[in-house]
Design an enzyme around this catalytic site. Structure first.
Site, mmCIF file in Angstrom:
data_model
loop_
_atom_site.group_PDB
_atom_site.id
_atom_site.type_symbol
_atom_site.label_atom_id
_atom_site.label_comp_id
_atom_site.label_asym_id
_atom_site.label_seq_id
_atom_site.Cartn_x
_atom_site.Cartn_y
_atom_site.Cartn_z
ATOM 1 N N ARG A 51 0.814 -1.226 0.000
ATOM 2 C CA ARG A 51 0.000 0.000 0.000
ATOM 3 C C ARG A 51 0.842 1.267 0.000
ATOM 4 N NH1 ARG A 51 -3.369 -1.368 5.152
ATOM 5 N NH2 ARG A 51 -1.211 -1.889 5.645
ATOM 6 N N HIS A 178 9.150 -23.710 3.938
ATOM 7 C CA HIS A 178 10.535 -23.469 3.523
ATOM 8 C C HIS A 178 11.471 -24.600 3.941
ATOM 9 C CE1 HIS A 178 11.105 -21.793 7.600
ATOM 10 N NE2 HIS A 178 12.389 -21.928 7.414
ATOM 11 N N LYS A 182 15.220 -26.703 2.025
ATOM 12 C CA LYS A 182 16.560 -26.785 2.615
ATOM 13 C C LYS A 182 17.362 -27.890 1.912
ATOM 14 C CE LYS A 182 15.290 -24.993 7.145
ATOM 15 N NZ LYS A 182 16.136 -23.866 7.483
ATOM 16 N N GLU A 216 16.000 -24.135 18.498
ATOM 17 C CA GLU A 216 16.367 -22.753 18.169
ATOM 18 C C GLU A 216 16.860 -22.045 19.425
ATOM 19 O OE1 GLU A 216 13.729 -20.861 14.999
ATOM 20 O OE2 GLU A 216 12.314 -21.954 16.237
ATOM 21 N N ASP A 235 3.101 -23.727 14.900
ATOM 22 C CA ASP A 235 4.153 -22.974 14.204
ATOM 23 C C ASP A 235 5.172 -23.899 13.539
ATOM 24 O OD1 ASP A 235 5.501 -20.467 13.581
ATOM 25 O OD2 ASP A 235 7.022 -21.067 15.051
ATOM 26 N N HIS A 240 6.606 -27.921 9.452
ATOM 27 C CA HIS A 240 8.000 -28.280 9.167
ATOM 28 C C HIS A 240 8.363 -29.698 9.650
ATOM 29 C CE1 HIS A 240 8.145 -24.161 8.146
ATOM 30 N NE2 HIS A 240 8.484 -23.656 9.310
ATOM 31 N N LYS A 333 12.009 -23.054 21.387
ATOM 32 C CA LYS A 333 12.716 -21.761 21.337
ATOM 33 C C LYS A 333 13.608 -21.647 22.564
ATOM 34 C CE LYS A 333 10.046 -19.988 17.979
ATOM 35 N NZ LYS A 333 10.555 -19.900 16.619
#
Ligand code: NDP
Ligand code: BG6
Length: 486
Positions: A51, A178, A182, A216, A235, A240, A333
């Protein structure tokens, strides 16, 4: 080894949300790297669309800064960057309004591949799809690329699929996960299906269990409002880790072809058994305050949050190949290291001719997704030197970076590879609608199970390996997690 670069046809690629975070960090720097690799033809054009009012020069400046910050090891030579920027244009467009669409329609060229990357909130997918048609911009050969999250449950995923299906056929829709882009994930298929070595052992008779770890070090700070409504299950696991599991567990497809591969993955998802509460450990990091040592609730700005930043599950696959071989999945995480690995842990030899040998270990095929992409097969050998037959474990190690003859700089990022697949019209590494729905159909009852209760996720220290209870998930089966380390 010099990597082969396969040229692609000319294209007009429109990145809706071209000024957003994903475009800045991944899509645009990824395209630049493909340009340097010779895969963006001279007359190809990339349009940013959002925008905000901006001209081509403003967008080019934005992309130059994105390349400087996120281009990785790619050349920053001014002439390279300038040649790439020449291919870039900007159109101010509101997905919900009518301004800008006529300009975009006029800019599109006939006879070249047309791809539209929806790098915007999923709530806008329907608006974009509808306007691309209404303004005559989408042709029957056009492709759209949609980002995760693809729904938050089966119902919303179905609704999203139905919305897209109003304007695009399945072969035009590229749903990005994604992880499928990999390098190592694709290598998993090469290792399984291009070698005779592993397939005879790839089943419950020889594999004791499989561990899939995606650890992670980052927390959720900065994206807490999204993450708090999602959690590790939605998530990471539904998409994944599920994809990784499918690639390990699937039957050999008859050909490396989009539907042949996706049909086999779908069969695995259908064969997943429901997971009960005893086979799940949910965790939440609990430190003091914000920052590296901080707590999830502070990062998520929700002091009462019951969302998991860690999850471990024991998953069973009810089919002939895998019955009796559990798959242990974990992701979280703020763990001790950024380390993603698939470990195929083989069974013991049926009888040890060496007696109760102390140094004995099971064979493990470890596939490291990141960092230090590569594979290791641990094998037992005789400890060198005199002193009788003592066994020791040695790794047969293959680093993909070394195998490619570089320090890893040549390994393309997942996004760049996937975008080029869109241009080539190859859907193998993209999720099909029925696959996504099946994954949610398995995930929904698991989430409903804990939503019906009031217990909080188990606490774990930032920088640790996750909650203690996750250790028990394997201990009680007489197994142990592999160490999380880079
Ligand atoms: P941002 O909020 O950073 O960017 C959103 C982009 O969309 C901006 O360019 C914004 O520009 C544009 N936009 C917003 N509203 C409209 C509209 N009505 N019409 C046209 N353009 C609009 O989001 P992200 O880049 O982080 O994420 C984009 C998508 O990718 C989301 O679906 C997200 O879930 C997904 N994703 C993101 C990841 C990431 O790492 N960032 C990772 C995986 C998935 P403007 O306001 O000027 O219109
Ligand atoms: C994204 C998740 O899809 O994948 C993030 O939304 C996560 O929460 C990221 O951090 C991990 O991706 P990678 O490629 O860094 O392992």
């Amino acid at each position: 080894m010099v990597s082969r670069v396969i040229p692609v046809e000319s294209f007009d690629l429109v990145v809706f949300g071209g000024t957003g975070d994903l475009a800045r960090r991944k899509i645009l720097p990824g395209l630049y790297r493909r340009f340097l690799a010779g895969q963006v033809p001279d007359d190809a054009r990339i349009f940013g669309a959002a925008r905000a009012e901006m001209d081509d020069a403003g967008f080019r400046q934005f992309v130059a800064e994105a390349i400087a910050e996120f281009g990785g090891s790619a050349s920053r030579a001014a002439e390279d960057v300038a040649r790439f920027l020449n291919r870039l244009h900007y159109v101010a467009i509101d997905a919900k309004g009518d301004s800008g669409w006529a300009d975009l329609a006029k800019a599109m060229r006939p006879g070249v591949v047309r791809a539209f990357y929806f790098s915007v909130a999923p709530a806008l997918f329907g608006d974009l799809a509808e306007r691309l048609h209404r303004h005559g911009i989408a042709s029957p050969e056009s492709r759209i690329v949609v980002e995760k999250p693809f729904g938050r449950d089966l119902e919303s995923a179905r609704a999203l699929n139905a919305t897209l299906a109003e304007h695009f056929t399945e072969h035009q829709i590229y749903r990005i996960d994604h992880y499928l882009g990999k390098e190592t994930v694709q290598n998993l298929m090469a290792v399984r299906f291009a070698n005779i070595l592993f397939e005879p052992l790839w089943n419950a008779r020889h594999v004791d269990h499989v561990q899939i770890t995606v650890a992670e070090t980052v927390g959720v700070g900065g994206r807490g409002s999204y993450y708090d409504k999602s959690g590790a299950m939605r998530d990471m696991v539904q998409n994944h880790l599920m994809q990784l599991l499918c690639l390990i567990a699937m039957e050999p497809p008859y050909r490396f072809d989009p539907d042949a591969v996706r049909d086999e993955k779908l069969k695995v998802i259908h064969a997943l058994e429901p997971v009960g509460p005893d086979d799940i450990v949910r965790g939440q990091y609990r430190g003091a305050g914000k920052g590296t040592r901080g707590s999830y609730c502070d990062d998520a700005e929700n002091p009462e949050s019951r969302t998991e930043s860690y999850i471990a599950l024991r998953v069973n696959i009810a089919n002939w190949r895998w019955k009796g071989t559990p798959f242990y999945l974990r992701t979280g995480k703020k763990l001790r290291a950024r380390a993603s690995e698939i470990a195929i842990v083989f069974k013991e030899v049926p009888h040890s001719i060496f007696g109760d040998e102390e140094g004995w270990r099971e064979n493990v095929l470890s596939i490291r997704l990141q960092p230090n992409e590569g594979m290791t097969l641990s094998v037992m050998i005789k400890e060198p030197g005199p002193g009788g037959m003592r066994l020791t474990e040695v790794p047969l190690d293959m680093s993909f970076a070394e195998a490619l003859g570089e320090d890893g700089a040549d390994i393309p990022d997942a996004y760049e590879r996937l975008i080029m697949d869109v241009i080539r019209g190859n859907q193998t590494l993209f999720m099909r609608g029925d696959e996504v729905e099946a994954a949610w159909a398995w995930t929904d009852p698991i989430i409903a199970g804990w939503e019906a209760r009031t217990d909080k996720p188990r606490g774990y220290d930032p920088g640790s390996s996750g909650p203690e209870d996750a250790l028990m998930l394997l201990h009680r089966d007489g197994r142990r997690w592999r160490e999380i380390r880079e």
